[in-house]
Motif scaffolding. Structure first.
Motif, PDB file in Angstrom:
ATOM      1  N   LEU A   1       6.508   1.732  12.207  1.00 41.52           N
ATOM      2  CA  LEU A   1       6.159   1.026  13.280  1.00 41.52           C
ATOM      3  C   LEU A   1       5.816  -0.388  12.633  1.00 41.52           C
ATOM      4  CD1 LEU A   1       2.978   1.148  13.647  1.00 41.52           C
ATOM      5  CD2 LEU A   1       3.514   3.351  14.314  1.00 41.52           C
TER       6      LEU A   1
ATOM      7  N   THR B   1       4.801   6.875   2.287  1.00 43.25           N
ATOM      8  CA  THR B   1       4.661   6.017   3.143  1.00 43.25           C
ATOM      9  C   THR B   1       4.179   4.496   2.556  1.00 43.25           C
ATOM     10  OG1 THR B   1       3.909   7.588   4.704  1.00 43.25           O
ATOM     11  CG2 THR B   1       3.022   5.433   5.109  1.00 43.25           C
TER      12      THR B   1
ATOM     13  N   ASP C   1       3.733  18.221  -0.110  1.00 39.44           N
ATOM     14  CA  ASP C   1       3.916  19.393   0.280  1.00 39.44           C
ATOM     15  C   ASP C   1       4.139  19.232   2.016  1.00 39.44           C
ATOM     16  OD1 ASP C   1       5.289  21.985   0.982  1.00 39.44           O
ATOM     17  OD2 ASP C   1       3.483  23.171   0.860  1.00 39.44           O
ATOM     18  N   PRO C   2       4.927  19.025   2.623  1.00 41.12           N
ATOM     19  CA  PRO C   2       6.514  18.654   2.159  1.00 41.12           C
ATOM     20  C   PRO C   2       6.400  17.286   1.673  1.00 41.12           C
ATOM     21  CG  PRO C   2       6.412  18.287   4.361  1.00 41.12           C
ATOM     22  CD  PRO C   2       5.145  18.984   4.253  1.00 41.12           C
TER      23      PRO C   2
ATOM     24  N   ILE D   1       2.972   0.810   3.074  1.00 34.48           N
ATOM     25  CA  ILE D   1       2.334  -0.419   4.019  1.00 34.48           C
ATOM     26  C   ILE D   1       2.605  -1.443   3.345  1.00 34.48           C
ATOM     27  CG2 ILE D   1       0.168  -1.186   5.281  1.00 34.48           C
ATOM     28  CD1 ILE D   1      -0.842   1.813   4.368  1.00 34.48           C
TER      29      ILE D   1
ATOM     30  N   ILE E   1       4.430  -0.267   8.877  1.00 31.25           N
ATOM     31  CA  ILE E   1       4.255   1.276   7.971  1.00 31.25           C
ATOM     32  C   ILE E   1       5.600   1.690   8.127  1.00 31.25           C
ATOM     33  CG2 ILE E   1       3.151   3.097   8.330  1.00 31.25           C
ATOM     34  CD1 ILE E   1       1.003   1.119   9.856  1.00 31.25           C
TER      35      ILE E   1
ATOM     36  N   TYR F   1      -7.010   3.494   4.386  1.00 35.13           N
ATOM     37  CA  TYR F   1      -6.048   4.633   4.770  1.00 35.13           C
ATOM     38  C   TYR F   1      -6.139   5.733   3.932  1.00 35.13           C
ATOM     39  CZ  TYR F   1      -3.376   1.961   1.047  1.00 35.13           C
ATOM     40  OH  TYR F   1      -3.058   1.074   0.047  1.00 35.13           O
TER      41      TYR F   1
ATOM     42  N   ASN G   1      12.458  16.188   6.639  1.00 37.90           N
ATOM     43  CA  ASN G   1      12.741  15.898   7.806  1.00 37.90           C
ATOM     44  C   ASN G   1      14.026  16.439   8.419  1.00 37.90           C
ATOM     45  OD1 ASN G   1      10.053  15.236   8.375  1.00 37.90           O
ATOM     46  ND2 ASN G   1      10.762  13.396   8.912  1.00 37.90           N
TER      47      ASN G   1
ATOM     48  N   SER H   1      10.827   7.121   9.272  1.00 42.02           N
ATOM     49  CA  SER H   1      10.039   6.494  10.600  1.00 42.02           C
ATOM     50  C   SER H   1       9.234   5.190  10.144  1.00 42.02           C
ATOM     51  CB  SER H   1       9.585   7.727  11.289  1.00 42.02           C
ATOM     52  OG  SER H   1       8.466   8.025  10.225  1.00 42.02           O
TER      53      SER H   1
ATOM     54  N   GLY I   1       0.791  -1.054  -0.148  1.00 43.50           N
ATOM     55  CA  GLY I   1       0.027  -0.037  -0.081  1.00 43.50           C
ATOM     56  C   GLY I   1       0.902   1.141   0.055  1.00 43.50           C
ATOM     57  N   GLU I   2       0.582   2.281  -0.840  1.00 48.09           N
ATOM     58  CA  GLU I   2       1.264   3.470  -0.929  1.00 48.09           C
ATOM     59  C   GLU I   2       0.483   4.674  -0.621  1.00 48.09           C
ATOM     60  OE1 GLU I   2       4.361   3.412  -3.966  1.00 48.09           O
ATOM     61  OE2 GLU I   2       3.863   1.371  -4.479  1.00 48.09           O
ATOM     62  N   LEU I   3       1.096   5.694   0.091  1.00 53.51           N
ATOM     63  CA  LEU I   3       0.399   7.069   0.183  1.00 53.51           C
ATOM     64  C   LEU I   3       1.649   8.003  -0.172  1.00 53.51           C
ATOM     65  CD1 LEU I   3      -1.275   6.944   3.654  1.00 53.51           C
ATOM     66  CD2 LEU I   3      -2.376   7.372   1.271  1.00 53.51           C
ATOM     67  N   SER I   4       1.347   9.133  -1.066  1.00 56.16           N
ATOM     68  CA  SER I   4       2.463   9.997  -1.394  1.00 56.16           C
ATOM     69  C   SER I   4       1.865  11.450  -0.902  1.00 56.16           C
ATOM     70  CB  SER I   4       2.462   9.962  -2.835  1.00 56.16           C
ATOM     71  OG  SER I   4       3.246   8.930  -3.433  1.00 56.16           O
ATOM     72  N   PHE I   5       3.011  12.109  -0.552  1.00 56.77           N
ATOM     73  CA  PHE I   5       2.671  13.685  -0.255  1.00 56.77           C
ATOM     74  C   PHE I   5       3.530  14.491  -0.995  1.00 56.77           C
ATOM     75  CE2 PHE I   5       1.732  10.495   2.996  1.00 56.77           C
ATOM     76  CZ  PHE I   5       0.577  10.868   3.736  1.00 56.77           C
TER      77      PHE I   5
ATOM     78  N   SER J   1       7.729   5.217   6.657  1.00 56.91           N
ATOM     79  CA  SER J   1       7.594   6.425   5.555  1.00 56.91           C
ATOM     80  C   SER J   1       9.016   7.328   5.477  1.00 56.91           C
ATOM     81  CB  SER J   1       6.528   7.392   6.682  1.00 56.91           C
ATOM     82  OG  SER J   1       7.342   7.964   7.613  1.00 56.91           O
TER      83      SER J   1
ATOM     84  N   PHE K   1      10.256  11.154   4.751  1.00 53.58           N
ATOM     85  CA  PHE K   1       9.883  12.387   4.474  1.00 53.58           C
ATOM     86  C   PHE K   1      10.884  13.260   4.455  1.00 53.58           C
ATOM     87  CE2 PHE K   1       5.119  13.292   5.038  1.00 53.58           C
ATOM     88  CZ  PHE K   1       4.837  12.031   5.122  1.00 53.58           C
TER      89      PHE K   1
ATOM     90  N   TYR L   1      -6.095  10.538   3.604  1.00 49.72           N
ATOM     91  CA  TYR L   1      -6.152  12.086   4.027  1.00 49.72           C
ATOM     92  C   TYR L   1      -6.876  12.816   3.413  1.00 49.72           C
ATOM     93  CZ  TYR L   1      -2.369  12.543   0.809  1.00 49.72           C
ATOM     94  OH  TYR L   1      -1.544  12.650  -0.496  1.00 49.72           O
TER      95      TYR L   1
END
Lengths: 315, 315
Positions: free
Chosen positions: A87, A52, A47-48, A54, A69, B56, A76, A85, A41-45, A71, A73, B58
């Motif tokens: 867990l 992440t 700004d900044p 999964i 999970i 998941y 940072n 980071s 599973g993937e999430l992209s951000f 990530s 960033f 946001y």
């Protein structure tokens, strides 16, 4: 009750564990088809900038399943935080209840990745390693070398990096823990003086070329884990005597093997899976002049195995 | 530091929160395209039978992103455990660091699902509800009714269930908290005496048929959330005046709307999304004789909104 452990507790118990054995068992189960690993599973951000992942899965019939999970960033460090980071969560395969949460801040991912490199070297590296070449100056460029200590006494490193400050920091830190470190910005210099090479960069174009490699070298390529990333000239894989993937299924879609297949320079039938290499001597290095490549993309069974070992020691 | 809260703490703070407002804002953001919700991650287990979903996502530009893990292990009641369990994790959108873990045991999923039903009734149910019909006798068959108290004073229920013991338990429990409860195993009896119906079963064949429904009825179908599950005759959707989906994208693939589209009895253009219904009076019920259907499949933005609200109140 869900048992929750923090990084200090995890770091304290880790040296008492045999993670090589746990991961080997995990890779073997994976290659035997006993592991369920759905797509990441993937999430992209933006700004900044960050992303992440999964990763989740389980060995069939085991006590637990794991969701990890992780990530990155990348801004940072500007606010004095680590980029990475994460867990790990362990759940019962019998009830679904959460058994444990390991607040490892991404540390166990670093360890299981370095141990996978150690396992590759155990079965594929030449017996007599005279110099270790490293591409990259980050966490894995350090840990991959440190975890080779069970495989070789060699403390002689040459490290390639894109910028001077990264190289200087790497040299300083690794010399402090007993390595002799030469730095370079010339990849050819690495290839010509080493018979064990680790690539640990986020490069999107080959850093190492086929003609540069010495016969008998083992390369662990662990940096490229996406569709775009690439550290090796695909001709290296074409001319190698043994090419190994942690997961053939994943390596068809990402990393060095993906690139070599796409270029038509490698056949799927010439790729062996790490779990099979561990149990079959014929797939391991048998002579000093074989050139070998291991491509690591990271498999959820590694997370399942290390999380389970840590939890069982801590509970 | 990651703040960890347990179910008791969560239950204590929940009554102080305006979850209807939070979820409405979430649905509106979702319908405006401001929400990132990747496909649901799934793990299945055979022995004992169970499944785990990872939702998941946001709201872009928000403080947090959320990962929600929910499992159903159907043999758990044999060992006196609830079938459902789970937890929610909140991470910073700025750094990726885990901000909070809500060990809610699946409770917040139950609440956000019931509140979604409440929101549907708020905009779609007839003003004068004279009797509430319920299909199913489980947790949601109870909570969906209880969460209607902000929409209607009606305390008169008729409940349909597959087995006598489930109906008896439902009747006893709901009468204890002030409802008058008639039980039945005849769906027609429900349809003929009610103008507000909630379906909350795991049925795989229609329980309610088009000819049975009274004009002016609102139906919230929240049980069907997979490709196979179905509670309503697709003709109910064909003849309804308003058909609403919590997520059009998800309802194309699962639930009642999926079944009606597949049967060729509904056009995609005749489906409205809940977030748009909330902000546009013309998409809401405007007269007592309209028949309306809301199909709920559960969207990760609900998890994001309720987790954020609970964490901000508890921290």
């Amino acid at each position: 009750m869900t048992h929750i452990f923090n990084l200090d507790q995890i770091k304290k118990v880790l040296p008492t564990l045999d993670i090589v054995k746990d991961l080997e068992e995990g890779f073997i189960a994976y290659s035997r088809g006993q592991v369920v690993v759905p797509p990441v599973g993937e999430l992209s951000f933006e700004d900044p900038p960050g992303d992440t992942h999964i990763k989740y899965g389980y060995i069939k019939g085991d006590d637990y399943y794991v969701i990890k999970i992780a990530s990155g960033f990348y801004d940072n460090p500007k606010i004095n935080l680590s980029s990475n980071s994460g867990l790990m969560l362990l759940f019962s395969q019998k009830t679904g209840l959460p058994a444990s949460i390991l607040l490892d801040e991404g540390f166990l991912t670093d360890v299981r990745t370095a141990v996978a490199g150690e396992i590759c070297a155990k079965y594929l590296a030449p017996k007599d390693i005279y110099r270790i070449g490293v591409f990259g100056t980050g966490v894995q460029a350090r840990m991959q070398v440190e975890y080779l200590k069970s495989v070789t006494d060699c403390k002689d490193i040459i490290v390639w990096g894109r910028n001077r400050s990264g190289l200087d920091a790497y040299q300083r830190d690794m010399q402090e823990i007993g390595y002799a470190v030469q730095t370079t910005q010339n990849a050819k210099e690495v290839a010509e003086s080493c018979n064990m090479i680790v690539t640990a960069t986020p490069a999107k174009n080959p850093l190492l070329h086929a003609g540069q490699i010495r016969k008998g070298t083992h390369i662990t390529a662990m940096g490229s884990d996406t569709l775009e990333k690439q550290e090796l000239d695909p001709k290296i894989l074409q001319t190698a005597d043994i090419v190994v993937a942690d997961s053939i299924e994943q390596c068809l879609l990402r990393g060095e093997i993906h690139k070599a297949l796409e270029a038509g320079l490698l056949n799927k039938k010439d790729i062996f899976e790490l779990g099979n290499v561990i149990i079959d001597k014929e797939l391991q290095r048998t002579s000093a002049d074989q050139t070998t490549v291991a491509d690591l993309t990271g498999v959820a069974v590694q997370d399942a195995q290390i999380a389970k070992a840590v939890y069982e020691a801590l509970r």
